[in-house]
Design an enzyme around this catalytic site. Structure first.
Site, PDB file in Angstrom:
ATOM      1  CG  ASN A  39      -1.958  -1.026   1.366  1.00 48.62           C
ATOM      2  OD1 ASN A  39      -2.236  -1.428  -0.068  1.00 48.62           O
ATOM      3  ND2 ASN A  39      -2.262  -1.763   2.169  1.00 48.62           N
ATOM      4  NE  ARG A  68     -10.741 -11.567  -0.563  1.00 43.80           N
ATOM      5  CZ  ARG A  68     -10.282 -10.865   0.052  1.00 43.80           C
ATOM      6  NH1 ARG A  68     -11.085 -10.336   1.075  1.00 43.80           N
ATOM      7  NH2 ARG A  68      -8.867 -11.013   0.471  1.00 43.80           N
ATOM      8  CD  GLU A 112       2.074 -11.655  -0.995  1.00 48.24           C
ATOM      9  OE1 GLU A 112       1.984 -11.109  -2.073  1.00 48.24           O
ATOM     10  OE2 GLU A 112       1.596 -11.128  -0.302  1.00 48.24           O
ATOM     11  NE  ARG A 162       1.283  -8.156  -3.148  1.00 42.03           N
ATOM     12  CZ  ARG A 162      -0.237  -8.008  -1.656  1.00 42.03           C
ATOM     13  NH1 ARG A 162      -0.666  -6.631  -2.295  1.00 42.03           N
ATOM     14  NH2 ARG A 162       0.146  -8.460  -1.080  1.00 42.03           N
ATOM     15  CG  ASP A 173      -5.977 -11.524   2.790  1.00 40.29           C
ATOM     16  OD1 ASP A 173      -4.738 -11.334   2.633  1.00 40.29           O
ATOM     17  OD2 ASP A 173      -6.529 -10.677   3.023  1.00 40.29           O
ATOM     18  CD  GLU A 196      -3.488  -9.650   7.732  1.00 38.81           C
ATOM     19  OE1 GLU A 196      -2.589 -10.026   6.576  1.00 38.81           O
ATOM     20  OE2 GLU A 196      -4.269  -9.137   7.508  1.00 38.81           O
ATOM     21  CE  LYS A 221      -3.553  -3.462  -1.538  1.00 36.73           C
ATOM     22  NZ  LYS A 221      -3.681  -4.044  -0.330  1.00 36.73           N
ATOM     23  CD  GLU A 247      -7.100  -5.321   0.748  1.00 36.28           C
ATOM     24  OE1 GLU A 247      -6.041  -5.105   1.037  1.00 36.28           O
ATOM     25  OE2 GLU A 247      -7.292  -6.640   1.157  1.00 36.28           O
ATOM     26  CD  GLU A 260      -6.742 -26.846  10.079  1.00 30.10           C
ATOM     27  OE1 GLU A 260      -5.349 -27.472  10.069  1.00 30.10           O
ATOM     28  OE2 GLU A 260      -7.338 -27.003   9.087  1.00 30.10           O
TER      29      GLU A 260
HETATM   30  C1  GCV Z   1      -0.514  -4.594   2.553  1.00 31.62           C
HETATM   31  C2  GCV Z   1      -4.791  -8.334   3.768  1.00 31.62           C
HETATM   32  C3  GCV Z   1      -4.214  -7.320   4.608  1.00 31.62           C
HETATM   33  C4  GCV Z   1      -3.758  -6.413   4.174  1.00 31.62           C
HETATM   34  C5  GCV Z   1      -2.455  -6.320   3.490  1.00 31.62           C
HETATM   35  C6  GCV Z   1      -3.615  -6.705   1.956  1.00 31.62           C
HETATM   36  C7  GCV Z   1      -2.395  -7.069   0.997  1.00 31.62           C
HETATM   37  O1  GCV Z   1      -5.897  -7.231   3.365  1.00 31.62           O
HETATM   38  O2  GCV Z   1      -4.988  -7.501   5.640  1.00 31.62           O
HETATM   39  O3  GCV Z   1      -3.111  -5.404   5.364  1.00 31.62           O
HETATM   40  O4  GCV Z   1      -2.346  -4.694   2.501  1.00 31.62           O
HETATM   41  O5  GCV Z   1      -3.589  -8.397   2.355  1.00 31.62           O
HETATM   42  O6  GCV Z   1      -2.205  -7.742   1.269  1.00 31.62           O
HETATM   43  O7  GCV Z   1      -2.282  -5.948  -0.317  1.00 31.62           O
END
Ligand code: GCV
Length: 742
Positions: A243, A374, A425, A357, A403, A431, A320, A324, A549
């Site tokens: 981002n 999605r 990736e 990406r 994700d 996360e 990217k 989002e 898990e």
């Molecule tokens: C960098 C998910 C994460 C975002 C991340 C996004 C991505 O949505 O929560 O923080 O943004 O993936 O991989 O671009």
């Protein structure tokens, strides 16, 4: 006047002495505590490059190692190799290597193949190390027994030096010849660092690169990071968040970034940057960023020229776009290939690569439409463009179609790009897998992904061979891992989580290594060779993904976390009734996303036919992905013989009990590790056990409230149970379409 009382005076005197003694003792203890926590911080920062002094047996085994080192050639990378060997052998063996400029007798010799061959050393004919690969061999040179580390390039020599040190640290014999070549050209980490110093999804403290909108003055940690990366064969690092702040491409900022490149260069790690596609407008002042506008192409060309002027070994950009809320080519009705190629063409004359990406999806999907999905987005967006990307473009694809959930099937796009470079990736930073507060060793999960056979054209085609470029014979391919290390002494926020960074590097180098082999290397390098300690940490690490898990996302339902909030706490309801598309469609009748071709979203149709057959039918679909692919009643009976709801109860009670077991297992190593690290890790396991109880109660309560089916073991839903109607935790929320994930 009051008369002095001798008894009182004596008591007073004794008290004063006790007090003084107490103060001395406390301050002494304080010093020890301070020392030991400072020492343990140093140990954690050294990570797997501790080079701890070895026991006398091992020292004896290596007594024949040469005492001289000769480096043929001159470069910053070769210098790093030399210094690393000098430092490592000194610390581990107490052997001070003498640095010589020519070979006089027994020596440790470092140099590229051409230099070694010119010494008349016949290298075994079959040895042809690939780019970045190395050869570690014994040979007689000028009549003396030498140990030779050689490679096609300096970076390979550095990797060979680390390999030698690793073997010594783990007590391995050096008798056998070692030849290794990396599986793929791309072995990069991505950092999601913002220029203000914060890291998106980073749990190890602030950025090692940036603070307050600038590159840090002190880049010591950046240099240490590059050394760690090099030691596991990582050759690239993207330093800023995908981002991307457009400001990162201002010329004044590039001049600062140059210092990061300087810190990385001696370790053979190229830096790259994330770029926002709207930069020509925002930074360049143009009235457009349309990729087909010649002014835009010119802007990227000039920008690339400027970057390479300052950083000649710059790796390239990561982009990217249209995801989002990021800008993208859709603004001008252009394709992703248009957006990628215009930047790639600016990089091409300099040898740079553009990573584009595939994480592109609409986050305003209509939840009410049962055909929306999605998971289909990456394939839908990129498959049709196959063959339209330039040769220096790589499509960077997340391992799964959603994700980084605790379990997902592999992305069908890996099999869907035959004439386009690709890279996988993986997310090293946890996360959705416990944010480093829960132990979750991800290598076993990544292994399942990389070994998954896509059966392209009915042939064996594991994901590792699709992404390496081997199967489709692509020029570039490989692995990108989102690492997000920070300034914390232990880099990622938890000492045991460093196994994921180590494991990513080792898998990117050789995806055929087993999880067991990787964790064994990591433990021995980071914690020494004490058998009980090694065994305990390995056992904990190897079971941790399944345990996590089992209490956070069973049967492929995705991580049942708060997706509109912190991505950490349990919050299954937040997934539904919003546009983010991380749905599991749980209602009073059943649960799961119907992604079949016959009645569902049709997602399964994106896989090659043999894989479709596995997932399309309930009979063939594995239990651990059932709810990802099928919507079933709670009473549906799994292959295991249990029904869905009972599985959810059992799995959560099992997982939470295992998390408590972790505490007990760790207690067994008391006295086998320094007190500071013992206590730190113990506190983490105790915390995780409580959190696992919370997960168990929230998820069991939620599924009981939905299904109305009590637990047959009477733990949930019966008046006598601890969890009669299900519980909630503060912060559990219902999702709303307008909330952006935190
Ligand atoms: C960098 C998910 C994460 C975002 C991340 C996004 C991505 O949505 O929560 O923080 O943004 O993936 O991989 O671009």
């Amino acid at each position: 006047m009051r008369k002095a009382n001798p008894i009182r005076a004596r008591i007073k005197h004794s008290l004063r002495r006790i007090l003084i003694l107490l103060v001395i003792t406390l301050s002494f203890a304080g010093t020890i505590a301070a020392q030991s926590s400072a020492e343990s911080a140093t140990i954690e920062t050294a990570a797997w490059l501790r080079y701890e002094r070895l026991d006398s047996k091992t020292l004896h085994r290596h007594s024949q190692l040469p005492s001289n080192i000769v480096v043929l050639g001159k470069s910053a990378v070769l210098e790093s190799a030399e210094q690393e060997l000098v430092r490592g052998l000194d610390q581990m063996l107490g052997r001070k290597l003498a640095v010589k400029s020519s070979i006089q007798g027994k020596a440790l010799i470092l140099g590229t193949l051409d230099k070694i061959e010119s010494l008349g050393l016949a290298l075994p004919e079959f040895i042809t190390p690939g780019n970045d690969g190395f050869l570690l061999v014994h040979g007689r040179i000028h009549g003396a027994d030498c140990v030779v580390i050689t490679a096609r390039n300096d970076r390979g020599v550095l990797y060979g030096s680390f390999a030698l040190l690793s073997k010594i640290a783990r007590g391995e014999s050096l008798a056998k010849l070692v030849e290794q070549s990396p599986y793929a050209r791309v072995r990069w980490v991505n950092q999601w660092d913002n220029l203000d110093g914060k890291i998106e999804r980073g749990y190890g403290g602030p950025s090692i690169f940036f603070a307050n909108g600038k590159v840090r003055d002190d880049l010591t940690r950046a240099g240490q990071y590059a050394r760690l990366l090099a030691s596991i064969g990582i050759n690239g690092c993207t330093i800023n968040n995908v981002n991307a702040a457009p400001g990162a491409l201002e010329d004044s900022f590039i001049a600062q970034v140059r210092r990061i490149a300087d810190a990385f260069r001696p370790w053979g790690v190229q830096i790259s940057m994330s770029a926002d596609v709207s930069s020509p407008r925002i930074v360049g002042g143009l009235d457009t960023f349309d990729p087909l506008d010649p002014r835009v192409a010119e802007w990227w060309r000039k920008k690339a020229d400027e970057i390479y002027r300052q950083i000649p070994d710059f790796g390239g950009f990561v982009v990217k776009a249209d995801s989002e809320g990021r800008s993208g080519p859709s603004a001008y009705g252009r394709t992703h290939a248009d957006a990628a190629n215009v930047i790639a063409r600016a990089l091409e004359p300099h040898g740079g690569v553009l990573f584009y990406r595939a994480f592109v999806y609409n986050h305003h999907l209509d939840w009410h439409d049962l055909k929306n999905d999605r998971a289909k987005a990456a394939y839908d967006n990129f498959h049709a463009l196959d063959g339209e990307f330039d040769d220096n473009v790589v499509i960077q694809i997340k391992n799964g179609p959603i994700d980084f959930q605790v379990r997902e099937p592999v992305s069908p796009l890996f099999a869907g790009l035959r004439r386009t470079n690709e890279a996988i990736e993986l997310q090293i930073t946890q996360e959705y897998t416990g944010q480093q507060k829960h132990l979750c060793f991800l290598v076993p999960m990544w292994k399942e992904v990389l070994d998954f056979d896509m059966r392209v054209d009915g042939k064996s085609s594991p994901v590792k061979d699709l992404v390496s470029g081997g199967f489709f014979r692509r020029p570039i391919g490989g692995f990108a891992g989102v690492a997000n290390v920070g300034m914390d002494a232990n880099w990622v926020g938890s000492p045991l989580a460093m196994a994921n960074l180590y494991g990513f590097g080792r898998l990117a180098w050789d995806p055929n290594l087993s999880s067991e082999a990787i964790v064994d290397e990591w433990v021995r390098l980071s914690y020494g060779n004490d058998p009980l300690l090694v065994h305990t940490i390995e056992k904990l690490q190897l079971s941790s993904w399944h345990v996590y898990e089992s209490y956070s996302g069973p049967l492929g339902a995705g991580t049942l976390t708060n997706i509109t909030g912190n991505h950490y706490d349990p919050g299954p309801e937040s997934s539904e009734e919003n546009g983010w598309g991380q749905w599991h469609r749980a209602d009073h009748q059943g649960i799961g996303m119907d992604r079949t071709m016959k009645t569902g979203t049709g997602y399964i149709g994106q896989y090659p036919p043999e894989v479709q057959t596995t997932y399309e039918s309930l009979e063939n679909c594995p239990d651990n992905l059932l709810l990802f692919f099928h919507h079933v009643p709670y009473t549906h009976v799994l292959h295991s013989g249990k029904n869905v709801v009972q599985h959810v109860y059992d799995s959560h009670y099992y997982g939470a009990a295992q998390a408590h077991e972790f505490v007990a297992q760790w207690k067994a190593v008391a006295g086998h590790i320094d007190e500071a690290r013992y206590r730190d890790i113990l506190a983490r396991f105790e915390f995780q056990a409580k959190e696992a109880d919370k997960w168990r109660d929230v998820i069991c309560g939620w599924i009981y409230r939905l299904s109305g089916i009590p637990d047959n073991k009477r733990r949930v839903g019966s008046p006598a149970s601890k969890n009669p109607a299900g519980s909630t935790v503060p912060g559990e929320i219902r999702g709303t379409a307008s909330v952006k994930p935190a």
